[in-house]
Write a protein that holds these residues in place. Structure first.
Motif, PDB file in Angstrom:
ATOM      1  N   LEU A   1       0.838  -1.197   0.000  1.00 23.83           N
ATOM      2  CA  LEU A   1       0.000   0.000   0.000  1.00 23.83           C
ATOM      3  C   LEU A   1       0.872   1.246   0.000  1.00 23.83           C
ATOM      4  O   LEU A   1       1.740   1.405   0.862  1.00 23.83           O
ATOM      5  CB  LEU A   1      -0.908   0.001   1.232  1.00 23.83           C
ATOM      6  CG  LEU A   1      -1.747   1.253   1.462  1.00 23.83           C
ATOM      7  CD1 LEU A   1      -2.769   1.432   0.331  1.00 23.83           C
ATOM      8  CD2 LEU A   1      -2.442   1.178   2.818  1.00 23.83           C
ATOM      9  N   LYS A   2       0.650   2.114  -0.959  1.00 25.42           N
ATOM     10  CA  LYS A   2       1.353   3.394  -1.029  1.00 25.42           C
ATOM     11  C   LYS A   2       0.316   4.503  -1.092  1.00 25.42           C
ATOM     12  O   LYS A   2      -0.758   4.341  -1.657  1.00 25.42           O
ATOM     13  CB  LYS A   2       2.247   3.470  -2.278  1.00 25.42           C
ATOM     14  CG  LYS A   2       3.293   2.378  -2.369  1.00 25.42           C
ATOM     15  CD  LYS A   2       4.326   2.478  -1.284  1.00 25.42           C
ATOM     16  CE  LYS A   2       5.423   1.467  -1.389  1.00 25.42           C
ATOM     17  NZ  LYS A   2       5.081   0.141  -0.924  1.00 25.42           N
ATOM     18  N   ARG A   3       0.650   5.637  -0.496  1.00 25.73           N
ATOM     19  CA  ARG A   3      -0.201   6.824  -0.526  1.00 25.73           C
ATOM     20  C   ARG A   3       0.513   7.906  -1.327  1.00 25.73           C
ATOM     21  O   ARG A   3       1.657   8.253  -1.030  1.00 25.73           O
ATOM     22  CB  ARG A   3      -0.488   7.332   0.894  1.00 25.73           C
ATOM     23  CG  ARG A   3      -1.246   6.352   1.742  1.00 25.73           C
ATOM     24  CD  ARG A   3      -2.631   6.147   1.210  1.00 25.73           C
ATOM     25  NE  ARG A   3      -3.410   5.296   2.109  1.00 25.73           N
ATOM     26  CZ  ARG A   3      -4.511   4.692   1.755  1.00 25.73           C
ATOM     27  NH1 ARG A   3      -4.983   4.832   0.529  1.00 25.73           N
ATOM     28  NH2 ARG A   3      -5.169   3.938   2.607  1.00 25.73           N
ATOM     29  N   HIS A   4      -0.156   8.408  -2.362  1.00 21.54           N
ATOM     30  CA  HIS A   4       0.397   9.425  -3.250  1.00 21.54           C
ATOM     31  C   HIS A   4      -0.184  10.784  -2.861  1.00 21.54           C
ATOM     32  O   HIS A   4      -1.391  10.979  -2.963  1.00 21.54           O
ATOM     33  CB  HIS A   4       0.060   9.091  -4.701  1.00 21.54           C
ATOM     34  CG  HIS A   4       0.633   7.788  -5.144  1.00 21.54           C
ATOM     35  ND1 HIS A   4       0.104   6.567  -4.749  1.00 21.54           N
ATOM     36  CD2 HIS A   4       1.695   7.509  -5.933  1.00 21.54           C
ATOM     37  CE1 HIS A   4       0.823   5.598  -5.283  1.00 21.54           C
ATOM     38  NE2 HIS A   4       1.794   6.137  -5.999  1.00 21.54           N
ATOM     39  N   VAL A   5       0.688  11.699  -2.419  1.00 25.68           N
ATOM     40  CA  VAL A   5       0.246  13.001  -1.919  1.00 25.68           C
ATOM     41  C   VAL A   5       0.850  14.096  -2.789  1.00 25.68           C
ATOM     42  O   VAL A   5       2.078  14.266  -2.834  1.00 25.68           O
ATOM     43  CB  VAL A   5       0.685  13.200  -0.446  1.00 25.68           C
ATOM     44  CG1 VAL A   5       0.188  14.542   0.079  1.00 25.68           C
ATOM     45  CG2 VAL A   5       0.199  12.046   0.429  1.00 25.68           C
TER      46      VAL A   5
ATOM     47  N   PRO B 154       4.973   3.839   8.495  1.00 25.08           N
ATOM     48  CA  PRO B 154       4.742   5.147   7.878  1.00 25.08           C
ATOM     49  C   PRO B 154       6.068   5.842   7.584  1.00 25.08           C
ATOM     50  O   PRO B 154       6.810   6.177   8.511  1.00 25.08           O
ATOM     51  CB  PRO B 154       3.938   5.929   8.913  1.00 25.08           C
ATOM     52  CG  PRO B 154       3.589   4.974   9.997  1.00 25.08           C
ATOM     53  CD  PRO B 154       4.416   3.760   9.831  1.00 25.08           C
ATOM     54  N   SER B 155       6.377   5.988   6.305  1.00 30.56           N
ATOM     55  CA  SER B 155       7.630   6.621   5.911  1.00 30.56           C
ATOM     56  C   SER B 155       7.539   7.074   4.463  1.00 30.56           C
ATOM     57  O   SER B 155       6.740   6.566   3.685  1.00 30.56           O
ATOM     58  CB  SER B 155       8.799   5.647   6.078  1.00 30.56           C
ATOM     59  OG  SER B 155       8.597   4.503   5.280  1.00 30.56           O
ATOM     60  N   VAL B 156       8.407   8.020   4.106  1.00 35.26           N
ATOM     61  CA  VAL B 156       8.479   8.495   2.728  1.00 35.26           C
ATOM     62  C   VAL B 156       9.283   7.476   1.931  1.00 35.26           C
ATOM     63  O   VAL B 156      10.388   7.106   2.317  1.00 35.26           O
ATOM     64  CB  VAL B 156       9.152   9.879   2.662  1.00 35.26           C
ATOM     65  CG1 VAL B 156       9.348  10.314   1.215  1.00 35.26           C
ATOM     66  CG2 VAL B 156       8.333  10.906   3.430  1.00 35.26           C
ATOM     67  N   VAL B 157       8.703   7.011   0.819  1.00 39.74           N
ATOM     68  CA  VAL B 157       9.408   6.041  -0.025  1.00 39.74           C
ATOM     69  C   VAL B 157       9.826   6.633  -1.364  1.00 39.74           C
ATOM     70  O   VAL B 157      10.623   6.039  -2.075  1.00 39.74           O
ATOM     71  CB  VAL B 157       8.578   4.752  -0.242  1.00 39.74           C
ATOM     72  CG1 VAL B 157       8.381   4.019   1.075  1.00 39.74           C
ATOM     73  CG2 VAL B 157       7.253   5.035  -0.898  1.00 39.74           C
ATOM     74  N   ALA B 158       9.294   7.809  -1.712  1.00 42.16           N
ATOM     75  CA  ALA B 158       9.688   8.457  -2.962  1.00 42.16           C
ATOM     76  C   ALA B 158       9.209   9.901  -2.965  1.00 42.16           C
ATOM     77  O   ALA B 158       8.196  10.237  -2.341  1.00 42.16           O
ATOM     78  CB  ALA B 158       9.094   7.724  -4.158  1.00 42.16           C
TER      79      ALA B 158
ATOM     80  N   THR C  28       4.787  13.253  -3.033  1.00 46.42           N
ATOM     81  CA  THR C  28       5.396  12.470  -1.968  1.00 46.42           C
ATOM     82  C   THR C  28       4.655  11.145  -1.905  1.00 46.42           C
ATOM     83  O   THR C  28       3.423  11.130  -1.852  1.00 46.42           O
ATOM     84  CB  THR C  28       5.286  13.191  -0.609  1.00 46.42           C
ATOM     85  OG1 THR C  28       5.882  14.478  -0.729  1.00 46.42           O
ATOM     86  CG2 THR C  28       5.980  12.407   0.490  1.00 46.42           C
ATOM     87  N   VAL C  29       5.392  10.049  -1.949  1.00 48.72           N
ATOM     88  CA  VAL C  29       4.787   8.721  -1.860  1.00 48.72           C
ATOM     89  C   VAL C  29       5.148   8.159  -0.488  1.00 48.72           C
ATOM     90  O   VAL C  29       6.326   8.090  -0.122  1.00 48.72           O
ATOM     91  CB  VAL C  29       5.277   7.789  -2.982  1.00 48.72           C
ATOM     92  CG1 VAL C  29       4.600   6.422  -2.873  1.00 48.72           C
ATOM     93  CG2 VAL C  29       5.021   8.405  -4.361  1.00 48.72           C
ATOM     94  N   LEU C  30       4.110   7.773   0.248  1.00 50.83           N
ATOM     95  CA  LEU C  30       4.278   7.263   1.608  1.00 50.83           C
ATOM     96  C   LEU C  30       3.971   5.774   1.660  1.00 50.83           C
ATOM     97  O   LEU C  30       3.077   5.299   0.954  1.00 50.83           O
ATOM     98  CB  LEU C  30       3.321   7.994   2.551  1.00 50.83           C
ATOM     99  CG  LEU C  30       3.444   9.514   2.570  1.00 50.83           C
ATOM    100  CD1 LEU C  30       2.270  10.128   3.319  1.00 50.83           C
ATOM    101  CD2 LEU C  30       4.765   9.942   3.173  1.00 50.83           C
TER     102      LEU C  30
END
Length: 137
Positions: free
Chosen positions: A64-68, A96-100, A88-90
């Motif tokens: 699961l990634k969150r695109h902000v 919970p961390s920034v991956v890109a 920012t992709v979390l």
């Protein structure tokens, strides 16, 4: 310059596109692109095979990634509107961390009663490219 109503509609389109990417929903994402819409730069999906190439992008992003999207800057480009933003992709699954992070340029047009993406350009930040290279090596 697009008026405030157009800007809000465009932001809604971009937010819905990011949510569809969170869900890795190819058909939902594709409905926010024109028929000849494409992705270029560090991620690519061409107009002729957009959905199959987008599926490959989603398949290569595990979990699961969150695109902000943030810091949207609008520029009138005649028949289209350019929107520069930061992505920012979390990680939404493990920790919970920034991956890109990436610089994004979207070109949108008003088509079929809504704003749609003609071109989506992704330029990953150097730190993201470095991390991806280290993970592959």
């Amino acid at each position: 310059m697009p008026d405030m109503a157009a800007k809000l509609e465009i932001l809604e389109t971009l937010a819905r596109t990011n949510r569809a990417a969170d869900e890795k929903n190819v058909s939902e994402t594709a409905k926010y692109y024109t028929d000849d819409g494409f992705i270029e730069g560090d991620m690519q999906a061409s107009a002729g095979s957009f959905e199959s190439e987008l599926k490959q992008i989603y398949d290569n992003e595990p979990g699961l990634k969150r695109h902000v999207g943030t810091n949207h800057i609008f520029t009138d480009n005649g028949d289209t509107v350019l929107v520069n933003s930061l992505l920012t992709v979390l990680d939404g699954e493990e920790q919970p961390s920034v991956v890109a992070t990436a610089d994004i340029e979207d070109e949108l047009t008003h088509s079929d009663g809504m704003w749609k993406i003609v071109r989506h350009r992704v330029e990953m930040d150097p730190a993201t490219k470095k991390m991806m290279a280290e993970q592959q090596g």
